[in-house]
Scaffold this motif. Structure first.
Motif, mmCIF file in Angstrom:
data_model
loop_
_atom_site.group_PDB
_atom_site.id
_atom_site.type_symbol
_atom_site.label_atom_id
_atom_site.label_comp_id
_atom_site.label_asym_id
_atom_site.label_seq_id
_atom_site.Cartn_x
_atom_site.Cartn_y
_atom_site.Cartn_z
ATOM 1 N N VAL A 119 34.482 42.682 50.606
ATOM 2 C CA VAL A 119 33.202 41.978 50.682
ATOM 3 C C VAL A 119 33.417 40.675 51.452
ATOM 4 O O VAL A 119 34.340 39.918 51.161
ATOM 5 C CB VAL A 119 32.641 41.679 49.284
ATOM 6 N N VAL A 120 32.557 40.449 52.433
ATOM 7 C CA VAL A 120 32.580 39.215 53.218
ATOM 8 C C VAL A 120 31.430 38.329 52.735
ATOM 9 O O VAL A 120 30.273 38.775 52.668
ATOM 10 C CB VAL A 120 32.436 39.512 54.719
ATOM 11 N N ALA A 121 31.738 37.091 52.398
ATOM 12 C CA ALA A 121 30.719 36.181 51.873
ATOM 13 C C ALA A 121 29.677 35.862 52.934
ATOM 14 O O ALA A 121 29.996 35.700 54.113
ATOM 15 C CB ALA A 121 31.366 34.889 51.389
ATOM 16 N N GLY A 122 28.417 35.811 52.483
ATOM 17 C CA GLY A 122 27.330 35.282 53.294
ATOM 18 C C GLY A 122 26.859 34.013 52.601
ATOM 19 O O GLY A 122 27.608 33.049 52.487
ATOM 20 N N THR A 123 25.623 34.034 52.098
ATOM 21 C CA THR A 123 25.209 32.941 51.228
ATOM 22 C C THR A 123 25.745 33.153 49.812
ATOM 23 O O THR A 123 25.826 32.209 49.032
ATOM 24 C CB THR A 123 23.673 32.812 51.197
ATOM 25 N N ALA A 124 26.101 34.376 49.490
ATOM 26 C CA ALA A 124 26.792 34.652 48.226
ATOM 27 C C ALA A 124 28.251 34.239 48.369
ATOM 28 O O ALA A 124 28.849 34.365 49.434
ATOM 29 C CB ALA A 124 26.688 36.129 47.876
ATOM 30 N N THR A 125 28.836 33.750 47.292
ATOM 31 C CA THR A 125 30.236 33.325 47.291
ATOM 32 C C THR A 125 31.001 34.128 46.241
ATOM 33 O O THR A 125 30.426 34.963 45.530
ATOM 34 C CB THR A 125 30.350 31.827 46.985
ATOM 35 N N ALA A 126 32.299 33.843 46.131
ATOM 36 C CA ALA A 126 33.138 34.563 45.178
ATOM 37 C C ALA A 126 32.593 34.458 43.756
ATOM 38 O O ALA A 126 32.696 35.410 42.963
ATOM 39 C CB ALA A 126 34.563 34.028 45.247
ATOM 40 N N ALA A 127 31.993 33.313 43.425
ATOM 41 C CA ALA A 127 31.487 33.105 42.067
ATOM 42 C C ALA A 127 30.343 34.048 41.704
ATOM 43 O O ALA A 127 30.028 34.203 40.521
ATOM 44 C CB ALA A 127 31.032 31.656 41.905
ATOM 45 N N ASP A 128 29.735 34.688 42.689
ATOM 46 C CA ASP A 128 28.614 35.596 42.425
ATOM 47 C C ASP A 128 29.068 37.011 42.093
ATOM 48 O O ASP A 128 28.232 37.880 41.825
ATOM 49 C CB ASP A 128 27.680 35.636 43.642
ATOM 50 N N PHE A 129 30.388 37.229 42.099
ATOM 51 C CA PHE A 129 30.913 38.565 41.815
ATOM 52 C C PHE A 129 31.821 38.520 40.584
ATOM 53 O O PHE A 129 32.388 37.476 40.250
ATOM 54 C CB PHE A 129 31.687 39.095 43.021
ATOM 55 N N ALA A 130 31.932 39.647 39.916
ATOM 56 C CA ALA A 130 32.736 39.736 38.694
ATOM 57 C C ALA A 130 34.158 39.257 38.965
ATOM 58 O O ALA A 130 34.761 39.600 39.983
ATOM 59 C CB ALA A 130 32.747 41.174 38.185
ATOM 60 N N GLY A 131 34.682 38.469 38.036
ATOM 61 C CA GLY A 131 36.035 37.968 38.179
ATOM 62 C C GLY A 131 36.150 36.734 39.044
ATOM 63 O O GLY A 131 37.244 36.178 39.201
ATOM 64 N N GLY A 132 35.037 36.295 39.657
ATOM 65 C CA GLY A 132 35.072 35.101 40.490
ATOM 66 C C GLY A 132 35.837 35.275 41.785
ATOM 67 O O GLY A 132 36.291 34.294 42.378
ATOM 68 N N GLU A 133 35.990 36.515 42.259
ATOM 69 C CA GLU A 133 36.682 36.791 43.513
ATOM 70 C C GLU A 133 35.837 37.717 44.374
ATOM 71 O O GLU A 133 35.081 38.557 43.850
ATOM 72 C CB GLU A 133 38.037 37.448 43.259
ATOM 73 N N LEU A 134 35.983 37.584 45.696
ATOM 74 C CA LEU A 134 35.307 38.529 46.586
ATOM 75 C C LEU A 134 35.969 39.894 46.420
ATOM 76 O O LEU A 134 37.182 40.020 46.605
ATOM 77 C CB LEU A 134 35.406 38.055 48.039
ATOM 78 N N PRO A 135 35.203 40.934 46.092
ATOM 79 C CA PRO A 135 35.790 42.242 45.791
ATOM 80 C C PRO A 135 36.400 42.914 47.018
ATOM 81 O O PRO A 135 36.049 42.611 48.162
ATOM 82 C CB PRO A 135 34.585 43.050 45.271
ATOM 83 N N GLY A 136 37.304 43.826 46.759
ATOM 84 C CA GLY A 136 37.918 44.632 47.807
ATOM 85 C C GLY A 136 38.703 45.759 47.178
ATOM 86 O O GLY A 136 38.930 45.785 45.961
ATOM 87 N N GLY A 137 39.125 46.720 47.999
ATOM 88 C CA GLY A 137 39.887 47.843 47.472
ATOM 89 C C GLY A 137 40.174 48.862 48.556
ATOM 90 O O GLY A 137 40.016 48.596 49.746
ATOM 91 N N THR A 138 40.606 50.046 48.139
ATOM 92 C CA THR A 138 40.943 51.140 49.056
ATOM 93 C C THR A 138 40.258 52.405 48.608
ATOM 94 O O THR A 138 40.255 52.735 47.410
ATOM 95 C CB THR A 138 42.463 51.364 49.111
ATOM 96 N N VAL A 139 39.674 53.120 49.554
ATOM 97 C CA VAL A 139 39.079 54.430 49.297
ATOM 98 C C VAL A 139 40.032 55.492 49.837
ATOM 99 O O VAL A 139 40.484 55.396 50.984
ATOM 100 C CB VAL A 139 37.702 54.550 49.985
ATOM 101 N N VAL A 140 40.334 56.486 49.013
ATOM 102 C CA VAL A 140 41.236 57.565 49.423
ATOM 103 C C VAL A 140 40.497 58.894 49.312
ATOM 104 O O VAL A 140 39.994 59.253 48.240
ATOM 105 C CB VAL A 140 42.514 57.586 48.565
ATOM 106 N N PHE A 141 40.435 59.641 50.411
ATOM 107 C CA PHE A 141 39.836 60.967 50.434
ATOM 108 C C PHE A 141 40.944 62.009 50.296
ATOM 109 O O PHE A 141 41.897 62.020 51.088
ATOM 110 C CB PHE A 141 39.105 61.218 51.755
ATOM 111 N N GLY A 142 40.801 62.886 49.317
ATOM 112 C CA GLY A 142 41.698 64.023 49.222
ATOM 113 C C GLY A 142 41.227 65.134 50.143
ATOM 114 O O GLY A 142 40.136 65.071 50.727
#
Length: 333
Positions: A119-142
């Motif tokens: 997630v890239v911040a716009g007017t929303a910041t890290a505090a607007d997401f759970a855990g107070g961090e900008l979310p991220g992760g990996t998607v894996v297709f089998g």
């Protein structure tokens, strides 16, 4: 000679589309190599044929075996990001919203494919997401999988912030995959409100008896969903503050029902026959219910004196006493 007969292919799919096969004396078998031009385009499997023609002197092409078919298997993968439910109500701390996005894989589904997201911040910041961090992760297709869902948890609160924006971005895909649709925006919809105090009728003569009514209004902006409430407080202010005893009530509560955006309340000032200065008092808002935020400054009201006031003043600061036996006049107004 040999030549390519296109089915689903085009000339761009091959390094060469014609050539010659030569046999040495006594040779009865030769290998014909067709070079395919690789690319990153998602095209699907493509069929073509190789045809023999124009044999040399003394040779004949067997019409029943003059062509052979081939298939170029497309091993490309495209990844596309799209919003599933990207514009989501923020919610409260215990009922925070969840945004969802879909990653779609097309092309060769026989292999495993992975891609990172953040997630890239716009007017929303890290505090607007759970855990107070900008979310991220990996998607894996089998193998065989063509669609994956990204879920983003919001951090609900009761503070008014206005609607806020953010962007989800893919990156770092597997070597065999291309990201063809990316950078999808979402919005956190603020479900909180603001409460603003304003004057309706706040400048009156005091009156000699009973009480005089001063009128104030509270406007509710933002989301007007659900009920809310706020306290008001009145107190003397300025150079000549109204005595607290002159205010019939110094505090109260205003309640908004679901959908209400404006409410009126009154402050009563007791009348009297005492001469005094024009006086002022201020009204402010305090202790809003969860989900509401008070904004703006206190509102000042004026109580105009309508009673006679007697003052005495010396006409001269000082007067000479005078000679013995002489009366000197000292006047006052």
């Amino acid at each position: 000679g040999w030549r390519i007969v296109h089915g689903d292919t085009s000339a761009d799919d091959f390094v060469a589309t014609t050539g010659t096969v030569s046999f040495a004396d006594g040779q009865d078998t030769a290998t014909l190599t067709v070079l395919v031009s690789g690319d990153r385009d998602l095209e699907g499997d493509e069929g073509f044929s190789v045809e023999l023609y124009s044999p040399g002197a003394g040779s004949t092409v067997d019409d029943t075996a003059a062509t052979a078919s081939g298939i170029i298997h497309d091993d490309d993968v495209d990844l596309s990001l799209a919003a599933a439910d990207a514009n989501v109500t923020e919610g409260d701390s215990s009922t925070a919203g969840h945004a969802t996005f879909t990653v779609t894989r097309s092309g060769d589904l026989s292999v495993e494919t992975s891609v990172n997201w953040n997630v890239v911040a716009g007017t929303a910041t890290a505090a607007d997401f759970a855990g107070g961090e900008l979310p991220g992760g990996t998607v894996v297709f089998g193998a065989g999988e063509s669609s994956k869902t990204i879920t983003i948890d919001l951090a609900g609160d009761g503070a008014w912030e206005g609607n806020e924006t953010y962007t989800v971005q893919l990156s770092g895909a597997s070597d065999h995959a291309d990201i063809v649709a990316n950078n999808v925006s979402g919005q956190i919809i603020d479900d909180d409100d603001t409460l603003t105090l304003s004057a309706v009728s706040v400048d009156h003569a005091e009156g000699n008896s009973g009480s005089t009514i001063y009128i104030f209004r509270i406007d509710r902006a933002g989301a007007a969903t659900g009920a809310t409430s706020v306290e008001w407080i009145a107190a003397g202010s300025g150079a000549h503050p109204t005595d607290q005893d002159d205010l019939l009530a110094t505090t109260g509560t205003v309640t908004f029902a679901d959908g209400e955006t404006s409410k009126i309340f009154t402050v009563e000032v007791a009348g009297d026959t005492t001469g005094e200065y024009d006086e002022t008092f201020s009204v402010s808002l305090a202790n809003p219910a969860y989900g509401s935020t008070t904004v703006g400054a206190p509102v000042t009201a004026t109580v105009r004196n309508d009673d006679a006031v007697l003052f005495v003043r010396a006409d001269h600061v000082s007067v000479a006493e005078g000679a013995d036996g002489v009366e000197t006049t000292f006047t006052f107004t």
